[in-house]
Design a protein around this motif. Structure first.
Motif, PDB file in Angstrom:
ATOM      1  N   GLY A 108       0.828  -1.203   0.000  1.00  0.00           N
ATOM      2  CA  GLY A 108       0.000   0.000   0.000  1.00  0.00           C
ATOM      3  C   GLY A 108       0.857   1.246   0.000  1.00  0.00           C
ATOM      4  N   HIS A 111       2.505   1.678  -3.485  1.00  0.00           N
ATOM      5  CA  HIS A 111       1.554   2.200  -4.475  1.00  0.00           C
ATOM      6  C   HIS A 111       1.246   3.676  -4.198  1.00  0.00           C
ATOM      7  CE1 HIS A 111       0.746  -1.399  -6.744  1.00  0.00           C
ATOM      8  NE2 HIS A 111       0.450  -2.076  -5.651  1.00  0.00           N
ATOM      9  N   ILE A 118      -5.739   3.952  -6.119  1.00  0.00           N
ATOM     10  CA  ILE A 118      -6.688   2.832  -6.020  1.00  0.00           C
ATOM     11  C   ILE A 118      -5.956   1.558  -5.603  1.00  0.00           C
ATOM     12  CG2 ILE A 118      -8.292   1.370  -7.310  1.00  0.00           C
ATOM     13  CD1 ILE A 118      -9.072   3.902  -8.899  1.00  0.00           C
ATOM     14  N   ALA A 119      -4.805   1.298  -6.204  1.00  0.00           N
ATOM     15  CA  ALA A 119      -4.013   0.119  -5.818  1.00  0.00           C
ATOM     16  C   ALA A 119      -3.554   0.240  -4.370  1.00  0.00           C
ATOM     17  CB  ALA A 119      -2.813  -0.041  -6.752  1.00  0.00           C
ATOM     18  N   SER A 122      -6.506  -0.528  -2.132  1.00  0.00           N
ATOM     19  CA  SER A 122      -6.774  -1.968  -2.159  1.00  0.00           C
ATOM     20  C   SER A 122      -5.800  -2.736  -1.264  1.00  0.00           C
ATOM     21  CB  SER A 122      -6.679  -2.474  -3.599  1.00  0.00           C
ATOM     22  OG  SER A 122      -6.814  -3.873  -3.645  1.00  0.00           O
ATOM     23  N   ALA A 123      -4.522  -2.427  -1.374  1.00  0.00           N
ATOM     24  CA  ALA A 123      -3.523  -3.126  -0.553  1.00  0.00           C
ATOM     25  C   ALA A 123      -3.722  -2.825   0.921  1.00  0.00           C
ATOM     26  CB  ALA A 123      -2.114  -2.735  -0.999  1.00  0.00           C
ATOM     27  N   LEU A 125      -6.531  -2.003   2.411  1.00  0.00           N
ATOM     28  CA  LEU A 125      -7.736  -2.705   2.877  1.00  0.00           C
ATOM     29  C   LEU A 125      -7.483  -4.201   3.030  1.00  0.00           C
ATOM     30  CD1 LEU A 125     -10.676  -0.902   1.078  1.00  0.00           C
ATOM     31  CD2 LEU A 125     -10.234  -1.029   3.533  1.00  0.00           C
ATOM     32  N   ARG A 126      -6.760  -4.782   2.098  1.00  0.00           N
ATOM     33  CA  ARG A 126      -6.419  -6.209   2.233  1.00  0.00           C
ATOM     34  C   ARG A 126      -5.616  -6.440   3.513  1.00  0.00           C
ATOM     35  NH1 ARG A 126      -3.381  -8.162  -2.768  1.00  0.00           N
ATOM     36  NH2 ARG A 126      -3.396 -10.125  -1.619  1.00  0.00           N
ATOM     37  N   ALA A 147      -6.331   3.687   3.614  1.00  0.00           N
ATOM     38  CA  ALA A 147      -7.192   3.279   2.500  1.00  0.00           C
ATOM     39  C   ALA A 147      -8.231   4.357   2.222  1.00  0.00           C
ATOM     40  CB  ALA A 147      -7.868   1.947   2.810  1.00  0.00           C
ATOM     41  N   LEU A 151      -8.688   6.389  -1.197  1.00  0.00           N
ATOM     42  CA  LEU A 151      -9.965   6.354  -1.917  1.00  0.00           C
ATOM     43  C   LEU A 151     -10.466   7.772  -2.179  1.00  0.00           C
ATOM     44  CD1 LEU A 151     -11.603   3.390   0.001  1.00  0.00           C
ATOM     45  CD2 LEU A 151     -11.018   3.413  -2.443  1.00  0.00           C
ATOM     46  N   ASP A 159     -16.880   5.249  -1.245  1.00  0.00           N
ATOM     47  CA  ASP A 159     -16.027   4.217  -0.644  1.00  0.00           C
ATOM     48  C   ASP A 159     -15.195   4.810   0.495  1.00  0.00           C
ATOM     49  OD1 ASP A 159     -16.868   2.136  -2.362  1.00  0.00           O
ATOM     50  OD2 ASP A 159     -15.515   2.843  -3.916  1.00  0.00           O
ATOM     51  N   GLN A 163     -15.310   3.955   4.734  1.00  0.00           N
ATOM     52  CA  GLN A 163     -14.157   3.651   5.598  1.00  0.00           C
ATOM     53  C   GLN A 163     -14.044   4.654   6.742  1.00  0.00           C
ATOM     54  OE1 GLN A 163     -12.518   0.781   5.394  1.00  0.00           O
ATOM     55  NE2 GLN A 163     -13.975   0.391   3.736  1.00  0.00           N
TER      56      GLN A 163
END
Length: 187
Positions: A108, A111, A118-119, A122-123, A125-126, A147, A151, A159, A163
Protein backbone atom coordinates in the motif's frame (compact mmCIF):
# COMPACT_ATOMS: atom_id res chain seq x y z
CA UNK A 1 37.70 -7.46 1.89
CA UNK A 2 35.48 -5.33 -0.36
CA UNK A 3 32.45 -5.92 1.86
CA UNK A 4 34.37 -4.95 4.98
CA UNK A 5 35.43 -1.72 3.27
CA UNK A 6 31.80 -0.96 2.41
CA UNK A 7 32.41 -1.34 -1.32
CA UNK A 8 29.17 -3.12 -2.12
CA UNK A 9 29.59 -2.85 -5.88
CA UNK A 10 32.98 -4.57 -5.83
CA UNK A 11 31.80 -7.17 -3.31
CA UNK A 12 28.81 -7.98 -5.52
CA UNK A 13 31.01 -8.24 -8.59
CA UNK A 14 33.37 -10.64 -6.81
CA UNK A 15 30.62 -12.71 -5.19
CA UNK A 16 28.29 -13.01 -8.19
CA UNK A 17 28.18 -16.61 -9.37
CA UNK A 18 30.10 -18.01 -6.42
CA UNK A 19 28.59 -20.98 -4.62
CA UNK A 20 27.58 -20.59 -1.00
CA UNK A 21 30.75 -20.56 1.14
CA UNK A 22 31.31 -23.75 3.10
CA UNK A 23 30.96 -22.03 6.47
CA UNK A 24 27.78 -20.11 5.53
CA UNK A 25 24.09 -20.92 5.70
CA UNK A 26 22.49 -20.94 2.23
CA UNK A 27 19.63 -18.63 3.29
CA UNK A 28 21.98 -16.21 5.05
CA UNK A 29 24.23 -16.14 1.99
CA UNK A 30 21.30 -15.34 -0.32
CA UNK A 31 20.12 -12.58 2.03
CA UNK A 32 23.65 -11.17 2.13
CA UNK A 33 23.82 -11.19 -1.67
CA UNK A 34 20.42 -9.49 -1.91
CA UNK A 35 21.34 -6.77 0.58
CA UNK A 36 24.73 -6.24 -1.06
CA UNK A 37 23.06 -5.91 -4.47
CA UNK A 38 20.71 -3.31 -3.06
CA UNK A 39 23.59 -1.39 -1.48
CA UNK A 40 25.45 -1.55 -4.79
CA UNK A 41 22.46 0.03 -6.52
CA UNK A 42 21.35 -3.13 -8.31
CA UNK A 43 17.84 -3.49 -6.92
CA UNK A 44 16.77 -5.86 -9.70
CA UNK A 45 19.55 -8.32 -8.71
CA UNK A 46 18.39 -7.99 -5.12
CA UNK A 47 14.83 -8.90 -6.11
CA UNK A 48 15.98 -11.80 -8.30
CA UNK A 49 18.06 -13.20 -5.44
CA UNK A 50 15.08 -13.12 -3.08
CA UNK A 51 12.83 -14.54 -5.78
CA UNK A 52 15.15 -17.53 -6.19
CA UNK A 53 15.13 -17.99 -2.42
CA UNK A 54 11.33 -17.87 -2.01
CA UNK A 55 9.80 -19.09 -5.28
CA UNK A 56 8.41 -22.58 -5.17
CA UNK A 57 7.96 -22.71 -1.42
CA UNK A 58 4.41 -23.15 -0.13
CA UNK A 59 5.33 -21.19 2.98
CA UNK A 60 8.34 -19.49 4.49
CA UNK A 61 9.49 -19.38 8.12
CA UNK A 62 8.44 -16.19 9.92
CA UNK A 63 12.09 -15.35 10.60
CA UNK A 64 12.90 -15.38 6.88
CA UNK A 65 9.73 -13.41 6.10
CA UNK A 66 10.85 -10.78 8.61
CA UNK A 67 14.28 -10.54 7.02
CA UNK A 68 12.80 -10.13 3.54
CA UNK A 69 10.38 -7.51 4.87
CA UNK A 70 13.32 -5.62 6.38
CA UNK A 71 15.00 -5.68 2.96
CA UNK A 72 11.75 -4.51 1.32
CA UNK A 73 11.45 -1.65 3.84
CA UNK A 74 15.06 -0.65 3.15
CA UNK A 75 14.36 -0.79 -0.59
CA UNK A 76 11.29 1.40 -0.10
CA UNK A 77 13.31 3.85 2.01
CA UNK A 78 15.76 4.14 -0.91
CA UNK A 79 12.75 4.91 -3.15
CA UNK A 80 13.40 1.92 -5.37
CA UNK A 81 9.64 1.57 -5.66
CA UNK A 82 9.36 -1.14 -8.31
CA UNK A 83 11.85 -3.35 -6.46
CA UNK A 84 10.12 -2.76 -3.11
CA UNK A 85 6.77 -3.60 -4.70
CA UNK A 86 8.21 -6.84 -6.09
CA UNK A 87 9.69 -7.84 -2.71
CA UNK A 88 6.44 -7.18 -0.85
CA UNK A 89 4.49 -9.10 -3.49
CA UNK A 90 6.83 -12.09 -3.13
CA UNK A 91 6.15 -12.26 0.61
CA UNK A 92 2.34 -12.09 0.60
CA UNK A 93 1.57 -15.63 -0.65
CA UNK A 94 4.20 -17.44 1.44
CA UNK A 95 3.94 -15.63 4.80
CA UNK A 96 1.74 -16.28 7.79
CA UNK A 97 -1.06 -13.78 8.42
CA UNK A 98 1.14 -11.31 10.33
CA UNK A 99 3.81 -11.33 7.67
CA UNK A 100 1.26 -11.03 4.87
CA UNK A 101 -0.43 -8.10 6.63
CA UNK A 102 2.90 -6.31 6.92
CA UNK A 103 3.74 -7.02 3.27
CA UNK A 104 0.32 -5.77 2.14
CA UNK A 105 0.78 -2.62 4.20
CA UNK A 106 4.16 -2.13 2.51
CA UNK A 107 2.53 -2.67 -0.88
CA UNK A 108 0.00 0.00 0.00
CA UNK A 109 2.76 2.42 0.91
CA UNK A 110 4.63 1.62 -2.30
CA UNK A 111 1.55 2.20 -4.47
CA UNK A 112 0.85 5.40 -2.56
CA UNK A 113 4.35 6.72 -3.27
CA UNK A 114 3.89 5.83 -6.94
CA UNK A 115 0.66 7.83 -7.04
CA UNK A 116 -1.45 4.71 -7.60
CA UNK A 117 -4.22 5.61 -5.18
CA UNK A 118 -6.69 2.83 -6.02
CA UNK A 119 -4.01 0.12 -5.82
CA UNK A 120 -2.79 1.66 -2.56
CA UNK A 121 -6.29 1.63 -1.08
CA UNK A 122 -6.77 -1.97 -2.16
CA UNK A 123 -3.52 -3.13 -0.55
CA UNK A 124 -4.24 -1.21 2.65
CA UNK A 125 -7.74 -2.71 2.88
CA UNK A 126 -6.42 -6.21 2.23
CA UNK A 127 -3.94 -5.63 5.06
CA UNK A 128 -6.66 -4.38 7.41
CA UNK A 129 -9.06 -7.20 6.60
CA UNK A 130 -6.67 -10.14 6.34
CA UNK A 131 -7.87 -11.56 9.64
CA UNK A 132 -11.05 -10.66 11.44
CA UNK A 133 -9.41 -10.96 14.85
CA UNK A 134 -7.04 -8.16 13.90
CA UNK A 135 -9.75 -5.87 12.51
CA UNK A 136 -9.55 -3.53 15.48
CA UNK A 137 -5.83 -3.47 16.19
CA UNK A 138 -3.77 -0.34 15.66
CA UNK A 139 -2.15 -1.50 12.40
CA UNK A 140 -5.52 -2.47 10.90
CA UNK A 141 -7.03 0.86 11.93
CA UNK A 142 -4.09 2.72 10.42
CA UNK A 143 -4.46 0.69 7.21
CA UNK A 144 -8.16 1.55 7.01
CA UNK A 145 -7.41 5.25 7.49
CA UNK A 146 -4.79 5.19 4.75
CA UNK A 147 -7.19 3.28 2.50
CA UNK A 148 -9.88 5.91 3.10
CA UNK A 149 -7.47 8.74 2.29
CA UNK A 150 -6.37 7.04 -0.92
CA UNK A 151 -9.96 6.35 -1.92
CA UNK A 152 -10.71 10.03 -1.34
CA UNK A 153 -7.71 11.06 -3.49
CA UNK A 154 -8.94 8.70 -6.22
CA UNK A 155 -12.33 10.41 -6.21
CA UNK A 156 -14.15 7.38 -4.81
CA UNK A 157 -15.99 9.44 -2.22
CA UNK A 158 -18.64 6.90 -1.22
CA UNK A 159 -16.03 4.22 -0.64
CA UNK A 160 -13.91 6.68 1.33
CA UNK A 161 -16.98 7.71 3.33
CA UNK A 162 -17.69 4.08 4.23
CA UNK A 163 -14.16 3.65 5.60
CA UNK A 164 -14.17 6.94 7.52
CA UNK A 165 -17.58 6.11 9.04
CA UNK A 166 -16.37 2.64 10.01
CA UNK A 167 -13.40 4.22 11.79
CA UNK A 168 -15.63 6.68 13.65
CA UNK A 169 -17.88 3.81 14.82
CA UNK A 170 -15.19 1.25 15.68
CA UNK A 171 -12.03 3.04 16.74
CA UNK A 172 -11.28 3.77 20.39
CA UNK A 173 -8.45 6.16 19.54
CA UNK A 174 -9.66 9.78 19.86
CA UNK A 175 -7.01 11.06 17.42
CA UNK A 176 -8.02 8.53 14.79
CA UNK A 177 -11.72 9.29 15.29
CA UNK A 178 -10.97 13.00 14.91
CA UNK A 179 -8.95 12.36 11.73
CA UNK A 180 -11.77 10.24 10.31
CA UNK A 181 -14.29 13.00 11.07
CA UNK A 182 -12.04 15.53 9.34
CA UNK A 183 -11.90 13.17 6.36
CA UNK A 184 -15.70 13.01 6.31
CA UNK A 185 -15.84 16.81 6.37
CA UNK A 186 -13.57 16.97 3.32
CA UNK A 187 -15.84 14.73 1.23
Amino acid sequence: IAAKRNDAALALKLWRGLPTPANANVVEWQLTLARTALQAGDSSASVETIKSLITGRPSVAPELVQRVLELAHETLDLRRLDAAQALYALVVPVANDNGAREALFGLGRTHELKGETIAAASAYLRSALLTQAAAGDARALQARMLAALNLMRAGLKEDARAQFEWLVRNSKDPALIDAARRGLDRL
